[in-house]
Design a protein around this motif. Structure first.
Motif, mmCIF file in Angstrom:
data_model
loop_
_atom_site.group_PDB
_atom_site.id
_atom_site.type_symbol
_atom_site.label_atom_id
_atom_site.label_comp_id
_atom_site.label_asym_id
_atom_site.label_seq_id
_atom_site.Cartn_x
_atom_site.Cartn_y
_atom_site.Cartn_z
ATOM 1 N N LYS A 133 33.598 47.115 47.458
ATOM 2 C CA LYS A 133 34.229 48.354 47.002
ATOM 3 C C LYS A 133 35.435 48.692 47.872
ATOM 4 C CE LYS A 133 30.247 50.629 44.864
ATOM 5 N NZ LYS A 133 29.283 51.749 44.953
ATOM 6 N N GLY A 134 36.511 49.067 47.196
ATOM 7 C CA GLY A 134 37.739 49.404 47.893
ATOM 8 C C GLY A 134 38.619 48.219 48.206
ATOM 9 N N ARG A 135 38.103 47.003 48.007
ATOM 10 C CA ARG A 135 38.871 45.793 48.312
ATOM 11 C C ARG A 135 39.147 44.938 47.077
ATOM 12 N NH1 ARG A 135 36.743 41.960 51.340
ATOM 13 N NH2 ARG A 135 34.559 42.487 50.879
ATOM 14 N N PHE A 136 38.209 44.898 46.131
ATOM 15 C CA PHE A 136 38.336 44.062 44.936
ATOM 16 C C PHE A 136 38.576 44.929 43.708
ATOM 17 C CE2 PHE A 136 35.531 40.221 46.367
ATOM 18 C CZ PHE A 136 36.283 40.117 47.530
ATOM 19 N N THR A 137 39.309 44.374 42.736
ATOM 20 C CA THR A 137 39.559 45.057 41.479
ATOM 21 C C THR A 137 39.436 44.064 40.331
ATOM 22 O OG1 THR A 137 41.107 46.603 42.541
ATOM 23 C CG2 THR A 137 41.153 46.462 40.140
ATOM 24 N N ILE A 138 38.612 44.393 39.336
ATOM 25 C CA ILE A 138 38.475 43.564 38.148
ATOM 26 C C ILE A 138 39.330 44.142 37.030
ATOM 27 C CG2 ILE A 138 36.423 44.807 37.323
ATOM 28 C CD1 ILE A 138 35.397 42.146 36.187
ATOM 29 N N SER A 139 39.954 43.274 36.256
ATOM 30 C CA SER A 139 40.748 43.700 35.116
ATOM 31 C C SER A 139 40.756 42.594 34.074
ATOM 32 C CB SER A 139 42.180 44.053 35.534
ATOM 33 O OG SER A 139 42.838 42.927 36.090
ATOM 34 N N GLY A 140 41.193 42.938 32.869
ATOM 35 C CA GLY A 140 41.243 41.965 31.803
ATOM 36 C C GLY A 140 42.420 42.208 30.887
ATOM 37 N N ASP A 141 42.791 41.169 30.168
ATOM 38 C CA ASP A 141 43.873 41.233 29.197
ATOM 39 C C ASP A 141 43.371 40.545 27.937
ATOM 40 O OD1 ASP A 141 46.159 40.945 27.624
ATOM 41 O OD2 ASP A 141 47.467 40.671 29.355
ATOM 42 N N ASN A 142 42.948 41.332 26.962
ATOM 43 C CA ASN A 142 42.400 40.764 25.731
ATOM 44 C C ASN A 142 43.433 39.955 24.954
ATOM 45 O OD1 ASN A 142 39.468 41.683 25.110
ATOM 46 N ND2 ASN A 142 40.446 43.545 25.896
ATOM 47 N N ALA A 143 44.691 40.396 24.967
ATOM 48 C CA ALA A 143 45.732 39.694 24.235
ATOM 49 C C ALA A 143 45.938 38.280 24.760
ATOM 50 C CB ALA A 143 47.038 40.479 24.292
ATOM 51 N N LYS A 144 45.759 38.091 26.068
ATOM 52 C CA LYS A 144 45.937 36.786 26.695
ATOM 53 C C LYS A 144 44.630 36.056 26.943
ATOM 54 C CE LYS A 144 50.217 38.078 29.060
ATOM 55 N NZ LYS A 144 50.906 38.181 30.372
ATOM 56 N N ASN A 145 43.506 36.694 26.622
ATOM 57 C CA ASN A 145 42.177 36.122 26.889
ATOM 58 C C ASN A 145 42.030 35.748 28.359
ATOM 59 O OD1 ASN A 145 41.423 36.418 24.200
ATOM 60 N ND2 ASN A 145 41.973 34.317 23.660
ATOM 61 N N MET A 146 42.356 36.700 29.220
ATOM 62 C CA MET A 146 42.302 36.482 30.653
ATOM 63 C C MET A 146 41.465 37.564 31.324
ATOM 64 S SD MET A 146 44.234 33.836 31.565
ATOM 65 C CE MET A 146 45.695 32.892 31.086
ATOM 66 N N VAL A 147 40.741 37.174 32.362
ATOM 67 C CA VAL A 147 40.028 38.089 33.235
ATOM 68 C C VAL A 147 40.493 37.822 34.658
ATOM 69 C CG1 VAL A 147 37.790 38.937 34.001
ATOM 70 C CG2 VAL A 147 38.045 38.045 31.680
ATOM 71 N N TYR A 148 40.700 38.887 35.426
ATOM 72 C CA TYR A 148 41.235 38.753 36.775
ATOM 73 C C TYR A 148 40.324 39.422 37.794
ATOM 74 C CZ TYR A 148 45.458 38.000 33.983
ATOM 75 O OH TYR A 148 46.367 37.551 33.055
ATOM 76 N N LEU A 149 40.399 38.939 39.014
ATOM 77 C CA LEU A 149 39.768 39.592 40.145
ATOM 78 C C LEU A 149 40.765 39.590 41.299
ATOM 79 C CD1 LEU A 149 37.125 40.916 41.208
ATOM 80 C CD2 LEU A 149 36.572 38.683 42.200
ATOM 81 N N GLN A 150 41.307 40.757 41.601
ATOM 82 C CA GLN A 150 42.191 40.904 42.746
ATOM 83 C C GLN A 150 41.338 41.139 43.982
ATOM 84 O OE1 GLN A 150 45.644 40.652 42.902
ATOM 85 N NE2 GLN A 150 45.294 40.741 45.115
ATOM 86 N N MET A 151 41.519 40.316 44.998
ATOM 87 C CA MET A 151 40.703 40.347 46.201
ATOM 88 C C MET A 151 41.624 40.598 47.394
ATOM 89 S SD MET A 151 38.652 36.855 45.187
ATOM 90 C CE MET A 151 37.486 36.906 46.530
ATOM 91 N N ASN A 152 41.495 41.769 47.998
ATOM 92 C CA ASN A 152 42.301 42.139 49.150
ATOM 93 C C ASN A 152 41.438 42.239 50.396
ATOM 94 O OD1 ASN A 152 44.597 42.406 47.485
ATOM 95 N ND2 ASN A 152 44.141 44.570 47.079
ATOM 96 N N SER A 153 42.087 42.159 51.543
ATOM 97 C CA SER A 153 41.401 42.295 52.833
ATOM 98 C C SER A 153 40.176 41.401 52.914
ATOM 99 C CB SER A 153 41.018 43.763 53.069
ATOM 100 O OG SER A 153 42.153 44.599 53.041
ATOM 101 N N LEU A 154 40.355 40.144 52.604
ATOM 102 C CA LEU A 154 39.238 39.208 52.550
ATOM 103 C C LEU A 154 38.581 39.028 53.914
ATOM 104 C CD1 LEU A 154 40.753 36.652 50.078
ATOM 105 C CD2 LEU A 154 38.555 37.811 49.774
ATOM 106 N N LYS A 155 37.271 38.845 53.877
ATOM 107 C CA LYS A 155 36.456 38.658 55.066
ATOM 108 C C LYS A 155 35.727 37.327 54.990
ATOM 109 C CE LYS A 155 35.445 43.635 55.161
ATOM 110 N NZ LYS A 155 34.355 44.645 55.137
#
Length: 119
Positions: free
Chosen positions: A64-86
């Protein structure tokens, strides 16, 4: 048949960022659910992030506070932005979706992408 392919993993230093991508192929109308899981050797697979279309988004306490999930239905893509990795984020990361098409409903997994964090 739907196919999921993850990419974007790699070897990074603690504090750096990565963006994971899950590309879905097939005649897909929409994603009803999308999620990322991870599994380290000898450990159970755990839910990292989950997003329900038109509903809530859930994250594991550890990200929590470091990762963000998102999606783009038009492109059939799912993303996971991962910040401050440990280093404890080191694992194989898997994409999981529930998708709808003219063939009905499908759910399944990709083959995973490895994330390794060193300090």
């Amino acid at each position: 048949q739907v196919q999921l392919v993850e990419s974007g993993g790699g070897l990074v230093q603690a504090g750096e960022s990565l963006r994971l991508t899950c590309a879905a192929s097939g005649n897909i109308f929409r994603f009803d659910e999308m999620a990322w899981y991870r599994q380290a050797p000898g450990s159970e697979r755990e839910l990292v992030a989950e997003k329900i279309s038109g509903g809530s988004t859930t994250y594991a306490d550890s990200v929590k506070g470091r990762f963000t999930i998102s999606g783009d239905n038009a492109k059939n893509m799912v993303y996971l932005q991962m910040n401050s990795l440990k280093p404890e984020d080191t694992a194989m990361y898997y994409c999981n979706v529930v998708a709808a098409g003219d063939w009905g409903t499908w759910h399944g997994w990709g083959q995973g992408t490895q994330v390794t964090v060193y300090s």
